[in-house]
Design an enzyme around this catalytic site. Structure first.
Site, PDB file in Angstrom:
ATOM      1  N   SER A  37     -30.486  21.272  13.844  1.00  0.00           N
ATOM      2  CA  SER A  37     -30.427  19.756  14.124  1.00  0.00           C
ATOM      3  C   SER A  37     -31.789  18.774  14.802  1.00  0.00           C
ATOM      4  O   SER A  37     -32.115  19.276  14.376  1.00  0.00           O
ATOM      5  CB  SER A  37     -29.049  19.541  15.773  1.00  0.00           C
ATOM      6  N   HIS A  38     -31.317  18.693  16.306  1.00  0.00           N
ATOM      7  CA  HIS A  38     -32.990  17.893  16.320  1.00  0.00           C
ATOM      8  C   HIS A  38     -33.895  19.081  17.287  1.00  0.00           C
ATOM      9  O   HIS A  38     -34.660  18.355  18.043  1.00  0.00           O
ATOM     10  CB  HIS A  38     -32.320  16.744  17.670  1.00  0.00           C
ATOM     11  N   ASP A  50     -33.151  13.127  12.865  1.00  0.00           N
ATOM     12  CA  ASP A  50     -32.868  13.643  12.940  1.00  0.00           C
ATOM     13  C   ASP A  50     -33.502  14.875  12.423  1.00  0.00           C
ATOM     14  O   ASP A  50     -32.965  14.681  11.279  1.00  0.00           O
ATOM     15  CB  ASP A  50     -32.225  14.554  14.586  1.00  0.00           C
ATOM     16  N   ASP A 103     -31.752  17.660  11.366  1.00  0.00           N
ATOM     17  CA  ASP A 103     -30.535  17.407   9.217  1.00  0.00           C
ATOM     18  C   ASP A 103     -29.429  16.289   9.544  1.00  0.00           C
ATOM     19  O   ASP A 103     -28.386  16.123   9.068  1.00  0.00           O
ATOM     20  CB  ASP A 103     -29.106  18.195  10.149  1.00  0.00           C
ATOM     21  N   ASP A 114     -27.730  13.689  11.607  1.00  0.00           N
ATOM     22  CA  ASP A 114     -27.079  12.877  12.155  1.00  0.00           C
ATOM     23  C   ASP A 114     -26.989  12.043  13.172  1.00  0.00           C
ATOM     24  O   ASP A 114     -26.304  11.322  13.510  1.00  0.00           O
ATOM     25  CB  ASP A 114     -25.899  14.315  12.094  1.00  0.00           C
ATOM     26  N   ARG A 115     -28.297  12.073  13.040  1.00  0.00           N
ATOM     27  CA  ARG A 115     -28.728  11.344  14.434  1.00  0.00           C
ATOM     28  C   ARG A 115     -29.658  10.116  14.672  1.00  0.00           C
ATOM     29  O   ARG A 115     -30.000   9.998  13.242  1.00  0.00           O
ATOM     30  CB  ARG A 115     -29.518  12.379  15.621  1.00  0.00           C
ATOM     31  N   LYS A 160     -21.583  12.616  12.350  1.00  0.00           N
ATOM     32  CA  LYS A 160     -22.267  11.951  12.468  1.00  0.00           C
ATOM     33  C   LYS A 160     -22.651  11.196  11.564  1.00  0.00           C
ATOM     34  O   LYS A 160     -23.449  12.783  10.772  1.00  0.00           O
ATOM     35  CB  LYS A 160     -22.761  11.787  14.315  1.00  0.00           C
TER      36      LYS A 160
HETATM   37  C1  G16 Z   1     -24.597  17.986  19.232  1.00  0.00           C
HETATM   38  C2  G16 Z   1     -23.276  17.627  19.021  1.00  0.00           C
HETATM   39  C3  G16 Z   1     -23.419  16.573  19.010  1.00  0.00           C
HETATM   40  C4  G16 Z   1     -23.460  16.448  20.549  1.00  0.00           C
HETATM   41  C5  G16 Z   1     -24.262  17.158  20.693  1.00  0.00           C
HETATM   42  C6  G16 Z   1     -24.367  17.310  22.275  1.00  0.00           C
HETATM   43  O1  G16 Z   1     -24.973  16.950  18.425  1.00  0.00           O
HETATM   44  O2  G16 Z   1     -23.118  17.598  17.371  1.00  0.00           O
HETATM   45  O3  G16 Z   1     -20.950  16.016  19.124  1.00  0.00           O
HETATM   46  O4  G16 Z   1     -23.184  14.492  21.183  1.00  0.00           O
HETATM   47  O5  G16 Z   1     -24.596  17.881  20.403  1.00  0.00           O
HETATM   48  O6  G16 Z   1     -26.389  18.165  23.068  1.00  0.00           O
HETATM   49  P1  G16 Z   1     -26.265  18.423  24.133  1.00  0.00           P
HETATM   50  O7  G16 Z   1     -24.298  19.453  24.216  1.00  0.00           O
HETATM   51  O8  G16 Z   1     -27.339  19.522  24.431  1.00  0.00           O
HETATM   52  O9  G16 Z   1     -26.020  17.457  25.384  1.00  0.00           O
HETATM   53  P2  G16 Z   1     -26.444  18.034  17.224  1.00  0.00           P
HETATM   54  O10 G16 Z   1     -26.681  16.943  17.083  1.00  0.00           O
HETATM   55  O11 G16 Z   1     -27.228  18.954  17.536  1.00  0.00           O
HETATM   56  O12 G16 Z   1     -25.823  18.273  16.133  1.00  0.00           O
END
Ligand code: G16
Length: 539
Positions: free
Chosen positions: A112-113, A276, A278, A280-281, A375
């Site tokens: 992801s990010h 981000d 992938d 989704d953000r 998302k």
């Molecule tokens: C993932 C989940 C999101 C969540 C985030 C929280 O995001 O898919 O729904 O809000 O983790 O991150 P943390 O636990 O670090 O606060 P992503 O975009 O990394 O897949």
């Protein structure tokens, strides 16, 4: 030929809020990736007749991992894989393909990010037939299976050419390589009024989209530049690179600082956004103006009728617990059902499947709707462009009008990173024990009215989840504490601070929250326990 390889299990393959996230070098250990995939296949059970979607954000090790995944799926009896060309698929595009083809699940190879590269992070997101990431009870089973498995199955054959669109076969399994962008664009055309958006750009509107050298570049180029007519070069950092060109593809004020600086410069465009790793953000910017993700969700909800797909009305709206309460006021004014769930997009899935909600969002720069079960960064950008096209107003005007109508939630997240896991766990456990004693305590101008852990009871599957600690104050302000579930090593403490004002609308968020920040540090004993007096990242 199918080979059965003896292996020794790994005991650290527990998934967090966004699937499995590890240092790339950890995933590159002998049989590490294979063990995790085999644990998933063992948990699913009979794979005969099953179809999965496979893609990734193109980060380092994606190409190797995807070949392993394909050969293991074939050896385990999977019927078919639908794979993005060259192994690319954004998380929202993958969720769309999964739902559109009614497949049994999907895999997105992405952290992801998180940064990529040999010294960065790698990850695997596993979605089931809902199009959303699997519920905790399934990821727990996978974790248990990963700890005991002794062998995995893999097809012994040459690598598959993923640059070639169309059908191929591997060990009796069908592979269909598809264009990663086509279906996604078609879906967006079914939601938004592309004609109205074309007019916006034809009238001279300018934007900059920062794809951060990650997966959304090709999607953004096609949609914003080719379909909608944004000027050539509006999409920057558009070529997905294995190490994201050294960028940290997390669209926020810190990691997307060059874009933030650009929007504060004389050359600023009318609008800017970033996605981000992938896709989704999202982050939304106006000229010298930042929209918090919490406000973005609330503003999108308040403007649902500006987009064709939602004009007939929407079901309710949901937010993750730490997200600010701005959207709650919109839901109440607009008579929409409203839910607050634990952090993790998977908690929205049941609410969407049961038609309880249409929109959902998180403070962590995630916004989306029930068009898919993840998302969706580009969806959020198109939604903002639609509001701008319909109102003729700027990002700043739209947001300030929203504050005038509903009041403003000053909101900032403070991250304390890189602490030993034991320190983070103990800080949270001790704080939880102290919560009952906080009621009535005074911290500067603030008096605690309530302090408790957050517990969510899912109205659909009746599961119960505890995540995060909330301290509320008599003036309606609140502090939320939780440990990140997406790190690849150590612990990150997140402290989310919110203060609501009906009439003080133009304050500086950090200044408005100074008193509460000091209270947050004292309540959780952050300096004493972590040695940190300031947060590492403030967003
Ligand atoms: C993932 C989940 C999101 C969540 C985030 C929280 O995001 O898919 O729904 O809000 O983790 O991150 P943390 O636990 O670090 O606060 P992503 O975009 O990394 O897949």
């Amino acid at each position: 030929m199918i080979k059965v390889i003896a292996t020794t299990p790994y005991d650290d393959q527990k998934m967090g809020t966004g699937g499995l996230r590890k240092k790339t070098k950890v995933v590159m250990q002998p049989n590490y990736f294979e063990n995790f995939m085999q644990a998933i296949f063992n948990t699913i059970g009979d794979l005969k007749g099953k179809t999965f979607v496979v893609g990734g954000d193109g980060r380092y090790f994606n190409d190797t991992a995807i070949q392993k995944l394909i050969k293991m799926a074939a050896a385990n009896g999977v019927k078919k894989l639908i794979v993005g060309q060259n192994g690319f698929l954004s998380t929202p595009a993958s969720s769309n393909i999964l739902l559109k083809n009614k497949t049994d699940g999907g895999f997105v190879l992405s952290a992801s990010h998180n940064p990529g590269g040999l010294d960065g992070d790698f990850g695997i997101k596993y979605a089931n037939e809902t199009g959303g990431q699997i519920p905790t009870k399934i990821s727990d089973k996978i974790f248990e299976n990963a700890k005991v498995l002794t062998e995995y199955k893999i097809c012994d054959g040459p690598d598959v050419d993923l640059s070639k669109l169309g059908r191929q076969e591997v060990c009796g399994m069908e592979i269909e390589v598809i264009d990663p962008v086509d279906d996604y664009v078609a879906m967006m055309k079914g939601i938004f009024d592309f004609e109205a958006l074309r007019k916006l750009f034809a009238n001279g509107f300018t934007m900059r989209f920062d794809a951060m050298n990650a997966v959304t570049g090709p999607y953004a180029r096609r949609i914003f530049e080719q379909e909608l007519g944004a000027a050539k070069g509006s999409v920057i950092n558009a070529k997905p690179l294995p190490d994201f060109g050294g960028l940290h593809p997390d669209p926020n004020m810190v990691h997307a600082k060059p874009l933030v600086d650009f929007m504060a410069s004389p050359e600023a465009t009318d609008f800017a956004a970033a996605n981000d790793g992938d896709g989704d953000r999202n982050m939304i910017l106006g000229k010298n103006f930042f929209v918090t993700p919490s406000d973005s969700l609330a503003i999108i909800t308040d403007n649902y009728d500006k987009v064709p797909a939602y004009q007939k009305g929407i079901y309710g709206v949901a937010k993750s617990m730490p997200t600010s309460t701005a959207v709650e006021r919109v839901a109440s004014a607009r008579h929409l059902d409203y839910y607050e769930v634990p952090t993790g997009w998977k908690y929205f899935v049941n609410l969407m499947d049961s038609n309880r909600i249409t929109f959902s969002g998180e403070e962590s720069f995630g916004t989306g709707s029930s068009h898919i079960r993840e998302k969706d960064g580009i969806w959020a950008v198109l939604f903002w462009l639609s509001i701008i096209a319909a109102t003729g107003k700027s990002v700043q005007e739209i947001t300030e009008e929203f504050w005038h109508k509903y009041g403003r939630s000053y909101y900032v997240r403070f991250d304390f990173e890189g602490m030993p896991t034991e320190v983070g766990d103990k800080l949270m456990a001790d704080l939880e024990n102290r919560l009952p004693s906080l009621k009535g305590k005074v911290y500067g101008d603030y008096t605690v009215s309530e302090a408790a852990p957050f517990v969510y009871n899912d109205p659909v599957d009746h599961s119960s989840t505890k995540n995060g600690l909330i301290v509320k104050f008599t003036d309606g302000s609140r502090i939320v504490y939780r440990l990140s579930g997406t790190g690849s090593s150590g612990a990150t403490l997140r402290v989310y601070i919110e203060r609501y004002s009906k009439d003080q609308l133009n304050g500086d968020p950090l200044k408005m929250l100074t008193g509460l920040f000091n209270a947050a540090m004292e309540i959780a004993e952050v300096p004493e326990r972590t040695g940190k007096h300031q947060a590492d990242v403030v967003t």
